[in-house]
Design a protein around this motif. Sequence first.
Motif, mmCIF file in Angstrom:
data_model
loop_
_atom_site.group_PDB
_atom_site.id
_atom_site.type_symbol
_atom_site.label_atom_id
_atom_site.label_comp_id
_atom_site.label_asym_id
_atom_site.label_seq_id
_atom_site.Cartn_x
_atom_site.Cartn_y
_atom_site.Cartn_z
ATOM 1 N N GLN A 118 -1.523 -2.804 2.254
ATOM 2 C CA GLN A 118 -2.674 -2.242 0.873
ATOM 3 C C GLN A 118 -1.952 -3.414 -0.016
ATOM 4 O OE1 GLN A 118 -4.070 -1.274 -0.367
ATOM 5 N NE2 GLN A 118 -3.723 1.390 -1.197
ATOM 6 N N VAL A 119 -2.064 -3.515 -0.729
ATOM 7 C CA VAL A 119 -1.712 -4.027 -1.811
ATOM 8 C C VAL A 119 -2.164 -3.677 -3.288
ATOM 9 C CG1 VAL A 119 -2.594 -6.440 -3.325
ATOM 10 C CG2 VAL A 119 -1.525 -6.670 -0.773
ATOM 11 N N LEU A 120 -1.580 -3.458 -3.843
ATOM 12 C CA LEU A 120 -1.583 -2.327 -5.325
ATOM 13 C C LEU A 120 -0.610 -2.072 -6.156
ATOM 14 C CD1 LEU A 120 -3.761 0.204 -5.116
ATOM 15 C CD2 LEU A 120 -1.977 1.548 -4.650
ATOM 16 N N ASP A 121 -1.718 -1.799 -7.465
ATOM 17 C CA ASP A 121 -0.497 -1.378 -8.502
ATOM 18 C C ASP A 121 -0.462 0.217 -8.293
ATOM 19 O OD1 ASP A 121 0.879 -0.485 -10.590
ATOM 20 O OD2 ASP A 121 -1.600 -0.320 -11.962
ATOM 21 N N ASN A 122 0.839 0.490 -8.358
ATOM 22 C CA ASN A 122 1.474 1.844 -7.106
ATOM 23 C C ASN A 122 0.588 2.349 -8.996
ATOM 24 O OD1 ASN A 122 2.027 1.197 -5.195
ATOM 25 N ND2 ASN A 122 3.828 1.302 -4.924
ATOM 26 N N SER A 123 0.875 2.225 -10.077
ATOM 27 C CA SER A 123 0.703 2.783 -11.247
ATOM 28 C C SER A 123 -0.508 3.885 -11.160
ATOM 29 C CB SER A 123 1.168 2.673 -12.255
ATOM 30 O OG SER A 123 -0.173 1.546 -12.869
ATOM 31 N N ARG A 124 -0.901 3.028 -10.065
ATOM 32 C CA ARG A 124 -2.897 4.248 -9.965
ATOM 33 C C ARG A 124 -2.728 5.374 -9.744
ATOM 34 N NH1 ARG A 124 -7.777 0.913 -8.478
ATOM 35 N NH2 ARG A 124 -8.363 2.654 -6.953
ATOM 36 N N GLY A 125 -1.524 5.707 -9.176
ATOM 37 C CA GLY A 125 -1.595 7.044 -8.727
ATOM 38 C C GLY A 125 -1.928 7.556 -7.649
ATOM 39 N N GLU A 126 -1.832 6.412 -6.444
ATOM 40 C CA GLU A 126 -2.406 6.613 -5.026
ATOM 41 C C GLU A 126 -1.333 7.548 -4.004
ATOM 42 O OE1 GLU A 126 -5.367 5.609 -4.732
ATOM 43 O OE2 GLU A 126 -5.853 4.733 -5.953
ATOM 44 N N PRO A 127 -2.336 8.145 -3.136
ATOM 45 C CA PRO A 127 -1.109 8.858 -2.386
ATOM 46 C C PRO A 127 -0.009 7.890 -1.503
ATOM 47 C CG PRO A 127 -3.210 9.290 -1.471
ATOM 48 C CD PRO A 127 -3.338 8.532 -2.596
ATOM 49 N N PRO A 128 1.243 8.863 -0.889
ATOM 50 C CA PRO A 128 2.062 7.380 -0.287
ATOM 51 C C PRO A 128 0.839 6.966 0.925
ATOM 52 C CG PRO A 128 3.066 9.812 -0.466
ATOM 53 C CD PRO A 128 1.720 9.833 -0.992
ATOM 54 N N LEU A 129 0.428 7.593 2.091
ATOM 55 C CA LEU A 129 -0.444 5.825 2.449
ATOM 56 C C LEU A 129 -1.070 5.196 2.154
ATOM 57 C CD1 LEU A 129 -1.352 8.986 5.233
ATOM 58 C CD2 LEU A 129 0.424 7.552 5.501
ATOM 59 N N GLU A 130 -1.210 5.352 0.707
ATOM 60 C CA GLU A 130 -2.385 3.654 -0.117
ATOM 61 C C GLU A 130 -1.310 3.169 -1.360
ATOM 62 O OE1 GLU A 130 -5.701 5.601 -1.396
ATOM 63 O OE2 GLU A 130 -5.420 7.392 0.071
ATOM 64 N N ARG A 131 -0.065 3.455 -0.783
ATOM 65 C CA ARG A 131 0.788 2.564 -1.648
ATOM 66 C C ARG A 131 1.084 1.459 -1.358
ATOM 67 N NH1 ARG A 131 4.603 7.867 -4.064
ATOM 68 N NH2 ARG A 131 2.528 9.232 -4.772
ATOM 69 N N ALA A 132 1.728 0.763 -2.131
ATOM 70 C CA ALA A 132 1.870 -0.845 -1.095
ATOM 71 C C ALA A 132 2.585 -1.240 -0.899
ATOM 72 C CB ALA A 132 2.426 -1.594 -3.246
ATOM 73 N N GLY A 133 2.720 -1.746 0.319
ATOM 74 C CA GLY A 133 3.232 -2.197 1.742
ATOM 75 C C GLY A 133 2.718 -1.086 3.002
ATOM 76 N N ALA A 134 1.408 -0.222 2.516
ATOM 77 C CA ALA A 134 1.182 0.922 3.271
ATOM 78 C C ALA A 134 0.754 -0.253 4.284
ATOM 79 C CB ALA A 134 0.205 1.974 2.612
ATOM 80 N N LEU A 135 0.302 0.632 5.881
ATOM 81 C CA LEU A 135 -0.279 0.618 6.594
ATOM 82 C C LEU A 135 -1.756 1.509 5.950
ATOM 83 C CD1 LEU A 135 -1.295 -0.864 9.462
ATOM 84 C CD2 LEU A 135 -0.868 0.285 10.278
ATOM 85 N N TYR A 136 -2.871 0.860 5.644
ATOM 86 C CA TYR A 136 -3.444 1.607 4.897
ATOM 87 C C TYR A 136 -3.741 2.865 5.286
ATOM 88 C CZ TYR A 136 -7.396 3.161 2.539
ATOM 89 O OH TYR A 136 -8.359 4.578 1.581
ATOM 90 N N GLY A 137 -3.317 4.778 5.110
ATOM 91 C CA GLY A 137 -4.011 5.358 5.744
ATOM 92 C C GLY A 137 -3.111 6.359 6.396
ATOM 93 N N LEU A 138 -2.456 5.031 7.008
ATOM 94 C CA LEU A 138 -1.599 5.691 8.406
ATOM 95 C C LEU A 138 -0.217 5.828 8.081
ATOM 96 C CD1 LEU A 138 -4.223 4.226 10.843
ATOM 97 C CD2 LEU A 138 -4.213 5.476 10.493
ATOM 98 N N TYR A 139 0.338 5.420 7.621
ATOM 99 C CA TYR A 139 2.376 4.723 7.437
ATOM 100 C C TYR A 139 2.138 4.586 6.125
ATOM 101 C CZ TYR A 139 2.239 4.954 12.652
ATOM 102 O OH TYR A 139 2.592 5.817 13.735
ATOM 103 N N ALA A 140 3.143 5.515 5.693
ATOM 104 C CA ALA A 140 3.170 4.858 4.053
ATOM 105 C C ALA A 140 4.780 4.493 4.208
ATOM 106 C CB ALA A 140 3.983 6.516 3.862
ATOM 107 N N PRO A 141 4.600 3.375 3.246
ATOM 108 C CA PRO A 141 5.898 2.155 3.023
ATOM 109 C C PRO A 141 7.625 3.353 2.336
ATOM 110 C CG PRO A 141 4.694 2.261 0.852
ATOM 111 C CD PRO A 141 3.745 3.273 1.415
ATOM 112 N N SER A 142 8.178 3.741 3.240
ATOM 113 C CA SER A 142 9.636 3.642 2.743
ATOM 114 C C SER A 142 9.613 3.895 0.661
ATOM 115 C CB SER A 142 10.562 3.346 3.661
ATOM 116 O OG SER A 142 11.420 2.124 3.344
ATOM 117 N N ARG A 143 9.335 2.845 0.653
ATOM 118 C CA ARG A 143 10.143 3.409 -1.328
ATOM 119 C C ARG A 143 9.197 2.656 -1.425
ATOM 120 N NH1 ARG A 143 15.193 -0.449 -2.068
ATOM 121 N NH2 ARG A 143 16.420 -0.752 -0.323
#
Length: 226
Positions: A118-143
């Motif tokens: 996932q490539v994202l501006d995290n200020s969009r407020g997406e849920p953790p599974l969709e934030r920058a660095g995530a494996l989109y929809g499956l694994y959230a980034p640790s921070r």
Amino acid sequence: MKALLLGLALAAGALGAAAQENTLTAAEKAAGWKLLFDGRTTDGWRGFKAPAPDPGWAVKDGTLGPDPKSSKDIITKETFGDFELAFDWKIAPKGNSGVMFRVVEEGDQTIFSGPEYQVLDNSRGEPPLERAGALYGLYAPSRDVTKPVGEFNRSRIVLRGGKGEHWLNGVKVVEYDLNSPEFKAKVAATKFKAWPQFARSPTGHIALQNHGDAVAYRNIKIRPLN
């Protein structure tokens, strides 16, 4: 005179640093890295189910990006199995994009088969599974270790034997195993279950996504690990 010489030296240094973008060092070449983007052309890329990128994908100031309103995803001409992929990206405010891997041309979109970094501006407020660095929809980034919007982030994906790592700005933020029962259970609990080809191919293309927001990529390079 000393001030002038210092200014010229600093300017030359800045130009030298800029010239190093989208290139490989001697050490990288020796280690087996290859450029996927030369900073000047879209050579090495084509459209998804198309022989060339659509005209909206343009090279500007050493970066590659889509026309947010019209572009389709693009994929590498080559396919890869195990690899280490590095790339820099910056996204527009509130922007969203992604980099997929092991993409095959089944279904109507790259995400139907390719897991997404996932490539994202995290200020969009997406849920953790969709934030920058995530494996989109499956694994959230640790921070959250993203740079401020407008600055380039440096990302890395390492995939070997089904085991994946996502790195963001020097920090490992995600780990997973594509072959594990845990991964398969996560897929079965999401929209990905509707696409039987998702994350199944042992090889595939790298894809750059257009999600309707301006995004710029540079220093896209890969090292096959097969």
